[in-house]
Design an enzyme around this catalytic site. Sequence first.
Site, PDB file in Angstrom:
ATOM      1  CD  GLU A  39     -11.476  76.010  29.111  1.00 62.57           C
ATOM      2  OE1 GLU A  39     -11.278  75.308  28.110  1.00 62.57           O
ATOM      3  OE2 GLU A  39     -12.596  76.364  29.514  1.00 62.57           O
ATOM      4  NE  ARG A 265      -5.674  64.829  22.117  1.00 64.12           N
ATOM      5  CZ  ARG A 265      -6.040  65.924  22.773  1.00 64.12           C
ATOM      6  NH1 ARG A 265      -6.003  67.101  22.200  1.00 64.12           N
ATOM      7  NH2 ARG A 265      -6.477  65.839  24.007  1.00 64.12           N
ATOM      8  CE  LYS A 275      -8.485  70.642  30.334  1.00 65.18           C
ATOM      9  NZ  LYS A 275      -7.903  71.971  30.544  1.00 65.18           N
TER      10      LYS A 275
HETATM   11  P1  ATP Z   1      -8.575  68.087  26.954  1.00 62.57           P
HETATM   12  O1  ATP Z   1      -8.596  67.664  25.531  1.00 62.57           O
HETATM   13  O2  ATP Z   1      -8.020  67.088  27.884  1.00 62.57           O
HETATM   14  O3  ATP Z   1      -9.858  68.645  27.431  1.00 62.57           O
HETATM   15  P2  ATP Z   1      -7.568  70.625  26.352  1.00 62.57           P
HETATM   16  O4  ATP Z   1      -6.749  70.651  25.127  1.00 62.57           O
HETATM   17  O5  ATP Z   1      -8.928  71.145  26.271  1.00 62.57           O
HETATM   18  O6  ATP Z   1      -7.493  69.209  27.004  1.00 62.57           O
HETATM   19  P3  ATP Z   1      -6.213  72.789  27.544  1.00 62.57           P
HETATM   20  O7  ATP Z   1      -6.208  73.212  28.950  1.00 62.57           O
HETATM   21  O8  ATP Z   1      -6.856  73.659  26.549  1.00 62.57           O
HETATM   22  O9  ATP Z   1      -6.855  71.362  27.530  1.00 62.57           O
HETATM   23  O10 ATP Z   1      -4.764  72.382  27.078  1.00 62.57           O
HETATM   24  C1  ATP Z   1      -3.623  73.151  27.291  1.00 62.57           C
HETATM   25  C2  ATP Z   1      -2.584  72.751  26.306  1.00 62.57           C
HETATM   26  O11 ATP Z   1      -2.271  71.371  26.443  1.00 62.57           O
HETATM   27  C3  ATP Z   1      -3.048  72.951  24.885  1.00 62.57           C
HETATM   28  O12 ATP Z   1      -2.028  73.619  24.177  1.00 62.57           O
HETATM   29  C4  ATP Z   1      -3.272  71.566  24.362  1.00 62.57           C
HETATM   30  O13 ATP Z   1      -3.002  71.510  23.012  1.00 62.57           O
HETATM   31  C5  ATP Z   1      -2.293  70.746  25.194  1.00 62.57           C
HETATM   32  N1  ATP Z   1      -2.777  69.377  25.311  1.00 62.57           N
HETATM   33  C6  ATP Z   1      -3.959  68.968  25.791  1.00 62.57           C
HETATM   34  N2  ATP Z   1      -4.079  67.634  25.678  1.00 62.57           N
HETATM   35  C7  ATP Z   1      -2.927  67.182  25.130  1.00 62.57           C
HETATM   36  C8  ATP Z   1      -2.430  65.899  24.748  1.00 62.57           C
HETATM   37  N3  ATP Z   1      -3.150  64.787  24.933  1.00 62.57           N
HETATM   38  N4  ATP Z   1      -1.197  65.832  24.204  1.00 62.57           N
HETATM   39  C9  ATP Z   1      -0.456  66.930  24.033  1.00 62.57           C
HETATM   40  N5  ATP Z   1      -0.869  68.167  24.358  1.00 62.57           N
HETATM   41  C10 ATP Z   1      -2.086  68.298  24.898  1.00 62.57           C
HETATM   42 MG    MG Z   2      -8.673  73.241  25.108  1.00 63.87          MG
END
Ligand code: ATP
Ligand code: MG
Length: 562
Positions: A39, A265, A275
């Site tokens: 995102e 994760r 984020k």
């Molecule tokens: P955050 O939790 O930091 O806000 P998010 O999951 O909302 O991150 P996205 O932009 O939606 O951020 O993430 C893009 C991809 O990265 C998703 O498929 C998510 O599962 C993966 N991702 C995010 N954080 C991690 C993590 N700590 N370890 C592995 N994959 C991750």
């Molecule tokens: Mg997300």
Amino acid sequence: MTAEEPAVREAGRDFIRDIVEADLQAGRHKSVLTRFPPEPNGYLHLGHAKSICLNFGVAQEFGGKCNLRFDDTNPTKEEQEYIDAIQKDVAWLGFSWGDKPFYASDYFEQLYAWAEILIKAGKAYVDDQSQEEMRLARGTLTEPGKNSPYRDRSVEENLDLFRRMRAGEFPNGARVLRAKIDMASGNINLRDPVLYRILHAHHPRTGTAWCIYPSYDYAHGQSDAIEGITHSICTLEFEDHRPLYDWLIENLPVPSRPRQYEFARLNLTYTLLSKRVLTGLVREGHVTGWDDPRMPTLAGMRRRGVPSEALRDFARRIGVAKANSVVDYGLLEFSIREVLNREAKRRMAVLRPLKVVIENYPEGQVEELEAVNHPDKPELGVRKIRFSREIWVEQDDFMENAPKNFFRLTPGKEVRLRYAYFVTCKQAIKNAAGEVVELRCTYDPATRGGNTPPDGRKVKATLHWVSAADAVDAEVRVYNQLFKDPDPDASDFSGSLNPNSLEILKGAKVEPALAADNESEAVQFERQGYFCRDRDSKPGALVFNRTVGLRDSYAKVAGGKG
Ligand code: ATP
Ligand code: MG
């Protein structure tokens, strides 16, 4: 690098790769197509790097493809700056996504059409309840939810209201479109989840064309289906969303039926990978920006001098599992050192200088000595360094009243100056405050090049140094953990900050080669660690970032190899 090497699991295989391989072998797919779906509401962090290495890595290994897809369904938080930064970071990590990135917003028209199909099938309805009313009616893990009073609207009324939602007749929050599944489901995600909400907001790509936006759950799986994704890999918190993912795929005329798989994760000690927190750190000014070298963002890592190869190596070492765990930050540093030890040129820099005058060295004399650029890479050649009567050494390498096991400079003790000579400390000169401001030493001309003299005399320490006459001034920024606890509190991240996360050393003295080196090159400051030039550097005012310190003592690194 043997004794210190952490136990490393067999890299390269994991349950996701097993599934992909089995699917290909059984002919369930001709080729694999994955996606990385960020995102664009912030910069990518180390957790994303894990996901990128997995999604792009699987595609590479099995001869498939991985799409970069922006999950741009929430215009209030998303910005073009983030879209650009994400592309830069994925490319820097070493992956490519074909001719163009994909955007969920490219599917808005299709997603809308499918929503009407759900309405016509009696599988979606417009709900007028407020957010708070919906929340209260959703129930809990132990109690079922309550049906909305609007749940039984006719298809005609739902269609009319939904079209008017799209046409902009209602204000934000007035209505939503919900899937009609089961308010008593044991899985809360199936209790009539929201598919569309009203949001009068400017979208970075579609502008004002839309004032209703699909929810993550609705947009995500359908975007996968439109692109023909074979394996939709996401993190464990989406495991409970999988039944909804499948429900939507089953109830819509989508062109393909992707399957979702979840992995754990990345969590790292001393680090918060969220984020929300990272945005807070930037907005509240706790760091200088998204690329502050203390940030666990890819932009921060890059600026700090971490090679992308080290992050790929790290991703391989941590592997991919189904159970959540916390990875020791030291493992990341291990990967960084592995790559930099192999690649970085050696240089000498004195971070906290102390003047040394070599009393028996002729005034005005300058000698050129030879120094190797890399102990294991003769192809990187040698350089000339200058030696003269006055040099700088590290303050820490002198101790006035030293214990017996202190082998560096102290009155009466002899040490080797790397590549130069053996010198013996004669006297420490102090200022009025009693601080040592200068050392007086003598040298032994029979040890030129730092070699053992004919009498076979040995010394136990080898020090780095820089000639005072041609040292270049530099600022060195030493980074420590951003948070003081191994397990920082995300809900009080500003209270968990390490007040000593940045140490600025203004008066460092570095050898002239560092000013001439290619500015993007990583270097090892001997006995100190790995460093890179920061973009704040100006001609005559160099700034270096410490990427990571050396774990090994100098004795091992230099004694063993030099
Ligand atoms: P955050 O939790 O930091 O806000 P998010 O999951 O909302 O991150 P996205 O932009 O939606 O951020 O993430 C893009 C991809 O990265 C998703 O498929 C998510 O599962 C993966 N991702 C995010 N954080 C991690 C993590 N700590 N370890 C592995 N994959 C991750
Ligand atoms: Mg997300």
